[in-house]
Write a protein that holds these residues in place. Sequence first.
Motif, PDB file in Angstrom:
ATOM      1  N   GLY A 297       0.812  -1.212   0.000  1.00 14.57           N
ATOM      2  CA  GLY A 297       0.000   0.000   0.000  1.00 14.57           C
ATOM      3  C   GLY A 297       0.849   1.268   0.000  1.00 14.57           C
ATOM      4  O   GLY A 297       2.074   1.231  -0.027  1.00 14.57           O
ATOM      5  N   LYS A 298       0.156   2.404   0.060  1.00 13.78           N
ATOM      6  CA  LYS A 298       0.855   3.684  -0.019  1.00 13.78           C
ATOM      7  C   LYS A 298       1.689   3.982   1.217  1.00 13.78           C
ATOM      8  O   LYS A 298       2.623   4.783   1.147  1.00 13.78           O
ATOM      9  N   THR A 299       1.399   3.324   2.331  1.00 15.95           N
ATOM     10  CA  THR A 299       2.204   3.555   3.538  1.00 15.95           C
ATOM     11  C   THR A 299       3.569   2.892   3.418  1.00 15.95           C
ATOM     12  O   THR A 299       4.523   3.299   4.080  1.00 15.95           O
TER      13      THR A 299
END
Length: 417
Positions: A297-299
């Motif tokens: 994911g973007k994290t």
Amino acid sequence: MSNAFTFTKAAFSKLEPPAQGKRTYYRDTRQDGLIVQHTSTGQLTFYVYRWVEGKPERIRLAKYPDITIDQARRKAQEVIGAIAQGKNPNQERRAVRDEMTFAELFEKYLNEHSKLHKRTWQEDEAQYKRYLEDGWKNKKLRTIRRQDVQKLHTTLGEENGTYTANRTLALLSSIFNKAIDWGWEGANPTQGVKKFKERSRDRFLQADELPRFFESLAKEENRTIRDYVLISLLTGARKTNVLSMKWSDVNLVTKTWYLSQTKNDTSQTIPLVDAAVEILELRKEEAESEWVFPGIGKTGHLVEPKKAWAKILERAKLSNLRIHDLRRSLGSWQAATGASLSIIGKSLNHKNVNTTAIYARLNIDPVRAAMQTAVAAMLDAGAPKPETEEAEQSEDNPEMVLPASEEQSSPPNAANA
């Protein structure tokens, strides 16, 4: 006190709140048009009072002490200048806020408040997507009423539990309070909606549950999730801290994990027990990311694996167990194996004014020793029975190795833990 005086911090501190449900307005003698509203709760809010287009208008500036008195005076001058040019700040605000959807407000809240001031902003985002986005994202703010909030709160309480319902209500309250701060003239629709009473949660892994839990965990095919769950249990750290664990904060030589900031606004050095070090050493050898538990994911790191966790519990035939309960499990087993409350508080980074001084004097070694004893007891209770150990190890995932404890501690009685 007269309703007109020179605004100062000292003068504000002497103001007596009006009666319940009443509001009092005071005028600043240094800045024409600047007033402050005083409510029965003691809240002070700056406004500009002016006649605009033939009628009186109160143009909200901000709460005190969110802005200083000097800042309020400068803002008042700006507003008065805009009015002199034929503008009506209130009309402009109403037009924008009345047409804003809840999704647009949340986006503003997330970017201009939550991400700037809350370390748990990702929880706000997840909560919005899980419980608010589908039914609320296209609602205009002016159409959201207390009845809507009450219905949502009741439904969440019935379907997702009182804790989830209350946290969602708190988030909604914060969002609408910020909308009001930003100039929206509506009322906060969460006002008057009462939270559910919550019972303190005392769930932790019992002695008879540990064998099933470890057996199920060993069958988890995703090694990252499996290791994440184990590190959560073996460190007692909070979920968000484990998910965002960085290699730069882990010292495998000193067997410590340093957190520069925690939920309690303090730093914490977490001792790593041998079983945790062993897991991390294996992950370190193959690490290609700054994150101990990388994600797609973007994290950049793993996000709470709800589906995998549900499968682990299903295989183990366990219910009503949350990932956060792993943290409580370590503390409970520490208590059951003789650790003092001070040691437990230190290892779990509990913030308590009555014991802070004691925690500060504790050396990290007894904390590690207590955690090591508790982990050894848990692993011992969860280990396969001797007569089936070899068969179970061959059938389960061979990569999953739970170090045997050197000190055999008797598991606590579940009823007394």
